[in-house]
Write an enzyme that holds these catalytic residues in place. Structure first.
Site, PDB file in Angstrom:
ATOM      1  N   SER A 119       0.883  -1.394   0.052  1.00  0.00           N
ATOM      2  CA  SER A 119       0.063  -0.016   0.048  1.00  0.00           C
ATOM      3  C   SER A 119       0.826   1.109   0.097  1.00  0.00           C
ATOM      4  O   SER A 119       1.647   1.473  -0.848  1.00  0.00           O
ATOM      5  CB  SER A 119      -0.964   0.132   1.111  1.00  0.00           C
ATOM      6  OG  SER A 119      -1.834   0.995   1.075  1.00  0.00           O
ATOM      7  N   HIS A 120       0.796   1.936   0.967  1.00  0.00           N
ATOM      8  CA  HIS A 120       1.243   3.393   1.211  1.00  0.00           C
ATOM      9  C   HIS A 120       2.641   3.353   1.663  1.00  0.00           C
ATOM     10  O   HIS A 120       3.555   4.199   1.963  1.00  0.00           O
ATOM     11  CB  HIS A 120       0.506   4.245   1.981  1.00  0.00           C
ATOM     12  CG  HIS A 120       0.103   3.736   3.216  1.00  0.00           C
ATOM     13  ND1 HIS A 120      -0.600   2.682   3.407  1.00  0.00           N
ATOM     14  CD2 HIS A 120       0.448   3.678   4.560  1.00  0.00           C
ATOM     15  CE1 HIS A 120      -0.847   2.069   4.752  1.00  0.00           C
ATOM     16  NE2 HIS A 120      -0.206   2.712   5.154  1.00  0.00           N
ATOM     17  N   LYS A 132      -1.733 -10.210  -0.552  1.00  0.00           N
ATOM     18  CA  LYS A 132      -2.926 -10.341   0.045  1.00  0.00           C
ATOM     19  C   LYS A 132      -4.024 -11.345  -0.890  1.00  0.00           C
ATOM     20  O   LYS A 132      -3.755 -10.994  -2.115  1.00  0.00           O
ATOM     21  CB  LYS A 132      -3.545  -9.144   0.089  1.00  0.00           C
ATOM     22  CG  LYS A 132      -5.041  -8.756   0.709  1.00  0.00           C
ATOM     23  CD  LYS A 132      -5.202  -7.180   0.881  1.00  0.00           C
ATOM     24  CE  LYS A 132      -5.737  -6.484  -0.306  1.00  0.00           C
ATOM     25  NZ  LYS A 132      -6.367  -5.400  -0.055  1.00  0.00           N
ATOM     26  N   ASP A 283      -2.467   6.563  -3.588  1.00  0.00           N
ATOM     27  CA  ASP A 283      -1.195   5.865  -3.117  1.00  0.00           C
ATOM     28  C   ASP A 283      -0.595   4.954  -3.692  1.00  0.00           C
ATOM     29  O   ASP A 283      -1.175   4.585  -4.929  1.00  0.00           O
ATOM     30  CB  ASP A 283      -1.608   5.319  -1.482  1.00  0.00           C
ATOM     31  CG  ASP A 283      -2.522   4.130  -1.441  1.00  0.00           C
ATOM     32  OD1 ASP A 283      -3.045   4.048  -2.692  1.00  0.00           O
ATOM     33  OD2 ASP A 283      -2.550   3.504  -0.695  1.00  0.00           O
ATOM     34  N   ASP A 285      -0.826   1.787  -4.059  1.00  0.00           N
ATOM     35  CA  ASP A 285      -1.567   0.782  -4.622  1.00  0.00           C
ATOM     36  C   ASP A 285      -2.867   1.277  -5.434  1.00  0.00           C
ATOM     37  O   ASP A 285      -3.749   0.619  -5.901  1.00  0.00           O
ATOM     38  CB  ASP A 285      -1.947  -0.448  -3.890  1.00  0.00           C
ATOM     39  CG  ASP A 285      -2.652  -0.214  -2.878  1.00  0.00           C
ATOM     40  OD1 ASP A 285      -2.599   0.623  -2.243  1.00  0.00           O
ATOM     41  OD2 ASP A 285      -3.448  -1.066  -2.214  1.00  0.00           O
ATOM     42  N   ASP A 287      -5.525   2.593  -4.022  1.00  0.00           N
ATOM     43  CA  ASP A 287      -6.831   2.717  -3.111  1.00  0.00           C
ATOM     44  C   ASP A 287      -7.258   3.668  -1.905  1.00  0.00           C
ATOM     45  O   ASP A 287      -8.228   3.878  -1.444  1.00  0.00           O
ATOM     46  CB  ASP A 287      -6.928   1.343  -2.254  1.00  0.00           C
ATOM     47  CG  ASP A 287      -5.957   0.769  -1.243  1.00  0.00           C
ATOM     48  OD1 ASP A 287      -4.896   1.833  -1.147  1.00  0.00           O
ATOM     49  OD2 ASP A 287      -5.910   0.030  -0.670  1.00  0.00           O
ATOM     50  N   ARG A 288      -6.249   4.357  -1.882  1.00  0.00           N
ATOM     51  CA  ARG A 288      -6.434   5.500  -1.097  1.00  0.00           C
ATOM     52  C   ARG A 288      -6.371   7.075  -1.681  1.00  0.00           C
ATOM     53  O   ARG A 288      -5.933   7.010  -2.763  1.00  0.00           O
ATOM     54  CB  ARG A 288      -5.059   5.876   0.040  1.00  0.00           C
ATOM     55  CG  ARG A 288      -5.263   4.693   0.940  1.00  0.00           C
ATOM     56  CD  ARG A 288      -4.002   4.914   2.061  1.00  0.00           C
ATOM     57  NE  ARG A 288      -3.992   4.098   3.124  1.00  0.00           N
ATOM     58  CZ  ARG A 288      -3.529   4.059   4.107  1.00  0.00           C
ATOM     59  NH1 ARG A 288      -3.081   5.272   4.625  1.00  0.00           N
ATOM     60  NH2 ARG A 288      -3.511   3.231   5.140  1.00  0.00           N
ATOM     61  N   LYS A 382     -11.406  -0.254  -1.142  1.00  0.00           N
ATOM     62  CA  LYS A 382     -11.431   1.181  -1.343  1.00  0.00           C
ATOM     63  C   LYS A 382     -10.781   1.634  -2.578  1.00  0.00           C
ATOM     64  O   LYS A 382     -10.131   0.801  -3.205  1.00  0.00           O
ATOM     65  CB  LYS A 382     -10.910   2.000   0.050  1.00  0.00           C
ATOM     66  CG  LYS A 382      -9.279   1.436   0.318  1.00  0.00           C
ATOM     67  CD  LYS A 382      -8.869   2.311   1.702  1.00  0.00           C
ATOM     68  CE  LYS A 382      -7.510   1.615   1.936  1.00  0.00           C
ATOM     69  NZ  LYS A 382      -7.254   0.589   3.054  1.00  0.00           N
TER      70      LYS A 382
END
Ligand code: G1P
Ligand code: ZN
Length: 549
Positions: A119-120, A132, A283, A285, A287-288, A382
């Site tokens: 992620s971030h 994941k 971010d 990947d 999703d943010r 998200k």
């Protein structure tokens, strides 16, 4: 041309690793850990060993392009083929954003998918890596399933793989790997099409043409190609307004977290008086999201509330929402909207996996977290670009500035002043002791008078999911005050070094109150009480958080 890679199935002996317990969002470790012999194979085999009925079925595989992404994909494809998957769908170059994986699983009715990302968290050879598993609904595996993966990984003795060659990730089309087809697909096209069905691209395009200034920072992460296609090609945003759009395996040395600290450049741009009307970022990947209007940062909890209040202005949500969900530490701003609109409101533990059942059952349409995550039932993750498009569509429909929309929102629903204080990389044992001591003292806190108000209730948050009847305990400590303020303490489940203590602070100001305060001043008393109640300095040796969002 269809290349054919001949291969034999091999069964390789291995020993278990003791640290393969997935956290808030999958298994995250340093790249160097994932590079150890058998480490990734063990985990992937543990996942497959806990799944039933995938023989001949399709697995989606992709990641955010961080260092080790391509190597890991080759490993995963071989283990998947040796275990009997019939087909793998892989993003070109191994790239797929997290929401794009979710969509692809759903659209192609695949058995599941594997997302490679931390992620971030920073990338590169010394950075972080992660894996994941997502199920057929497109969402992260539930806690019940990830617990099974972990149990299996503790006693694993062998895994299956192929002795075949690597597939060519840079060539669109189908290749054969052992008895599995590997189809390399365009990572952007399907996702971009989905967005066109949800938002009024015509209205946004006209709005952009009429002089609305928008800048997007892809932070050298996965959304670059998506942003170019959607914002520039389909919506007419000048290419020069899409920044850092080429994905890099180390995110250009940056920390791909779209918050006012790590996306400071674009944040400052919007906060200057003559900056763009809207600045946004996503971010590692994808999703943010970060949303900043001119001189108006929209805190993620407020963004969720404003979207809940305005989503009906967009085509995909024109019929209104069925219900809304938020993670427990997320502010109660969306609760006020839900109450006013008569919508059911669900409070879940931290992590998107807890929204999956509610989205599947149709109980909620929209959900979000204070950690810059917002999304809806269009996928089961998200979705950063979705949130940006949602804001663009709302702005195009209301023809007001972000600041005007937020001021109007607070004048109707009141304002939840909110901040999260992170004490990163503290000693893990000390952090656990702090939480244990706090928990032990909860009973005596109730009724106590503090500088932030009288404590009304104090408890450890747990969650019962009435859909799958699972029970999840120990999801953070909540201290609620009689005046509506709140302090929440929890330990992060995504870090790779030591522990991170997160302290969430919230104070509600009614609509008729002072809605234009500086957040840090508005919550100053809560901050000092949060430090003393948990003796943060005594346990961690830190008197100040190192990140405030
Ligand atoms: C963090 C966020 C959480 C989010 C997760 C994955 O988890 O707080 O809301 O779902 O990252 O993006 P944490 O490190 O707090 O466990
Ligand atoms: Zn992410």
């Amino acid at each position: 041309m269809k290349a054919c890679l001949m291969a034999n199935v091999l069964t390789i002996s291995t020993s278990a690793f003791d640290d393969q317990k997935p956290g808030t969002s999958g298994l995250r470790k340093k790249v160097t850990r994932f590079q150890e012999d058998h480490y990734l194979e063990n985990f992937v085999q543990s996942v497959f060993a806990c799944l039933d009925g995938f023989a001949g079925k399709t697995l989606v595989v992709g990641g955010d392009g961080r260092f080790h992404n391509d190597v890991a994909i080759q490993t995963i494809l071989k283990v998947a083929a040796a275990n009997g998957f019939g087909r793998a769908l892989v993003g070109l170059g191994g790239i797929l954003s997290t929401p794009a994986v979710s969509h692809l699983i759903r659209k192609t009715e695949s058995f599941g998918g594997i997302i490679l990302s931390a992620s971030h968290n920073p990338g590169g050879p010394d950075g972080d890596f992660g894996i994941k598993y997502n199920t057929a609904n497109g969402g992260p595996a539930t806690e019940v399933l990830t617990d099974r993966f972990y149990e299996y990984s503790r006693t694993i003795t062998s895994y299956k793989t192929l002795d075949g060659l690597d597939v060519d990730l840079e060539q669109l089309g189908t290749q054969r790997l052992g008895s599995m087809d590997v189809e390399i697909v365009d990572p952007v096209e399907d996702y971009a099409e989905l967005m066109e069905t949800l938002f009024d691209f015509g209205a946004i395009r006209t709005f952009v043409k009429s002089g609305f200034k928008f800048k997007f920072d892809a932070m050298h992460a996965v959304t670059g190609p998506y942003a170019k296609e959607i914002f520039t090609k389909r919506l007419g945003v000048p290419a020069s307004d899409v920044l850092n759009a080429s994905p890099k395996s180390d995110f250009g040395g940056g920390h791909p977290d779209p918050n006012p600290i790590h996306a400071q450049k674009i944040f400052d741009m919007a906060m200057s008086g003559d900056g763009p009307d809207l600045c946004a970022a996503s971010d590692g990947d994808g999703d943010r999201n970060l949303i900043v209007g001119r001189k108006c940062f929209v805190a993620p909890s407020d963004s969720l509330a404003a979207i809940a209040a305005n989503a009906h202005l967009t085509p995909g949500y024109g019929n209104g929402l069925k219900g809304v969900g938020r993670s427990m530490p997320t502010s109660g701003a969306v609760d006020k909207v839900a109450e006013a609109k008569g919508l059911p409101l669900y409070e879940t533990p931290t992590g998107w996996k807890f929204f999956g059942n509610l989205l599947d059952s149709g109980d909620i349409t929209l959900c979000g977290e204070e950690s810059a995550g917002t999304g809806s039932d269009h996928v089961r993750e998200k979705d950063g670009l979705w949130a940006v498009l949602m804001w663009l569509n709302i702005l195009a429909a209301r023809k007001q500035s972000v600041a005007e929309i937020m001021m109007d929102h607070w004048s109707i629903y009141g304002r939840n002043y909110y901040a999260r204080h992170d004490y990163e990389e503290v000693d893990a044992a000390a952090a656990k002791e702090l939480m244990a001591a706090l928990e032990t003292g909860l009973g005596s806190l109730v009724g106590q008078e503090t500088a932030a108000g009288i404590v009304k209730t104090a408890d450890v948050f747990s969650y019962y999911d009435s859909i799958d009847e699972s029970f999840t305990d120990n999801q953070g400590i909540r201290i609620l005050f009689e005046n509506g303020s709140r302090i929440v303490y929890r330990l992060s489940g995504t870090g790779t070094v030591g522990a991170t203590l997160r302290v969430y602070l919230e104070r509600y100001e009614p609509a008729e109150g002072d809605l234009a305060q500086d957040t840090s001043e508005a919550i100053a008393d809560l901050v000092s009480v949060s430090k003393s109640l948990a003796s943060i300095d005594r346990f961690t040796g830190r008197s100040e958080p190192n990140v405030i969002t």
